[in-house]
Design an enzyme around this catalytic site. Structure first.
Site, short mmCIF file in Angstrom:
data_model
loop_
_atom_site.label_atom_id
_atom_site.label_comp_id
_atom_site.label_asym_id
_atom_site.label_seq_id
_atom_site.Cartn_x
_atom_site.Cartn_y
_atom_site.Cartn_z
CB THR A 125 -0.95 0.07 1.22
OG1 THR A 125 -1.59 1.35 1.26
CG2 THR A 125 -0.20 -0.13 2.53
CG ASP A 127 -2.77 4.64 1.98
OD1 ASP A 127 -2.44 5.58 1.24
OD2 ASP A 127 -3.86 4.06 1.91
N GLY A 170 -3.42 8.69 1.84
CA GLY A 170 -3.04 8.10 3.12
C GLY A 170 -4.22 7.59 3.92
NE ARG A 171 -9.33 4.50 3.15
CZ ARG A 171 -10.41 5.09 2.58
NH1 ARG A 171 -10.33 5.59 1.35
NH2 ARG A 171 -11.55 5.16 3.22
CD GLU A 221 -6.85 10.04 0.92
OE1 GLU A 221 -7.27 10.48 -0.16
OE2 GLU A 221 -6.53 8.85 1.09
CG HIS A 271 -6.03 7.81 -8.25
ND1 HIS A 271 -7.05 8.60 -7.77
CD2 HIS A 271 -6.32 6.54 -7.87
CE1 HIS A 271 -7.94 7.84 -7.15
NE2 HIS A 271 -7.51 6.59 -7.19
CB VAL A 272 -0.28 11.91 -9.83
CG1 VAL A 272 -0.08 12.71 -8.55
CG2 VAL A 272 0.97 12.00 -10.70
NE ARG A 274 -4.39 4.47 -5.14
CZ ARG A 274 -4.24 3.67 -4.09
NH1 ARG A 274 -3.27 2.79 -4.08
NH2 ARG A 274 -5.05 3.74 -3.05
#
Length: 342
Positions: A125, A127, A170-171, A221, A271-272, A274
């Site tokens: 992940t 994150d 990062g949620r 975020e 999403h950049v 990722r």
């Protein structure tokens, strides 16, 4: 031995490096054969597979994404989801699975282990929030992308003397925000682990302008203001019950403008973070994870996850790894407090 491989959840730089190392070691050292399950648990549930051999993984090391595809399919949402996965495993005569994923994908893997499916987990992940491992692959790439963006934003912020608020992924964990924010010289870093004080942030902004420099604020975020609520993109939820985060940077920029009377703009990296080629470190870590996952299958260490501890790759129980997300310790965040507002 026949082994199934799947990648689940959000895509992540380094996934192909794991697939490559799993297949190459399994084939070349042990003479095993491999089957790829397409689009994560979706392929496992609906029996959608592709053959995997050394030729299929040749040249994929530097590629982002995953050649197997991925999805956020949650087989536990269906009463017969686990049974259908077991049918797919049986139909292809798979002796074991290598499951590459984050908290959600590995959570399903843990339930499958309880149901008797033989598997080994690999944590991924951007994150970096999977418990039981110091780092996940994909994180280093995301931090480097975010850091480069912050570096570039400094120059445009200075040119126009405006506040720039940078939102990173990062949620509910602030690892990307903290690492990229420190590396990029941000004047404020806001993470989900600590509610932020809007007036304090505005004070940091004004202090920056007093010395004739434009402030950069990095916000995760999932960050939340004191006595406030998390800002959501919308109320839709995926199959694992997660809401779509994003919007905190835009909210914060408007509030900073209202309070400081200084222009503020927002950059959402999204999403950049990722995409694209993985860093050397992520390729290295992903490759090591894959090699050790194959050894875990060979040893019959099912129901475990390979993990990084210091510089060593170890095995930890899957059940322990999915009990909760790994968050930034308060003391780590506090180490960098002298830089905020300067």
């Amino acid at each position: 031995m026949r082994v199934g491989v799947l990648t689940g959840g959000g895509d992540c730089p380094g996934l192909n490096a794991v697939i490559r190392s799993v297949v190459r070691k399994g084939v070349q050292e042990y003479g095993w054969s491999f089957v790829g399950l397409v689009d994560g648990w979706n392929g496992a549930v609906h029996d959608v597979t592709v053959p995997l051999d050394v030729a299929a993984v040749r040249g994929i090391l530097p590629l982002g994404g995953t050649i197997l595809g991925s999805s956020r399919t949650n087989p536990l949402k269906s009463a017969d989801g686990i049974d259908r996965i077991k049918e797919t495993v049986g139909a292809h005569e798979l002796d074991a699975l290598v499951v590459i994923g984050g908290e959600d994908t590995l959570g399903v893997a843990s339930k499958l282990t309880d149901a008797g499916v033989r598997l080994v987990g690999v944590p991924k992940t951007i994150d970096n929030d999977v418990a039981g491992t110091d780092y996940t692959f994909g994180f280093d790439t995301a931090v480097n992308i975010a850091t480069e963006a912050i570096d570039r934003l400094h120059t445009t912020a200075e040119s126009h003397k405006r506040t720039l608020v940078v939102e990173v992924m990062g949620r509910h964990s602030g690892w990307i925000a903290l690492h990229a924010g420190v590396a990029g010289g941000a004047n404020a870093i806001l993470i989900p682990e600590l509610e932020f004080d809007l007036d304090e942030v505005c004070g940091w902004v004004e202090k920056r302008f007093e010395i004739n420099y434009a402030p950069i604020i990095v916000v995760a975020e999932g960050a939340v203001p004191k006595a406030g609520q998390m800002v959501l993109k919308d109320d839709a939820r995926d199959e694992f019950g997660h809401v779509r985060l994003s919007g905190i940077a835009d909210w914060l920029a408007h509030r900073i403008e209202d309070i400081t009377r200084k222009e503020a703009r927002t950059t959402v990296l999204g999403h950049v973070q990722r995409g694209g080629t993985p860093t050397a470190y992520d390729r290295w870590l992903a490759t090591r994870f894959g090699l050790h996952a194959v050894d875990a299958v060979r040893d019959g260490a099912f129901g475990t996850m390979v993990a990084l501890r210091g510089t060593d790759i170890v095995r930890v129980p899957l059940a322990d790894a999915v009990q909760g997300i790994k968050r930034v310790p308060t003391e780590l965040y506090s180490e960098f407090g002298i830089f905020f507002g300067t």
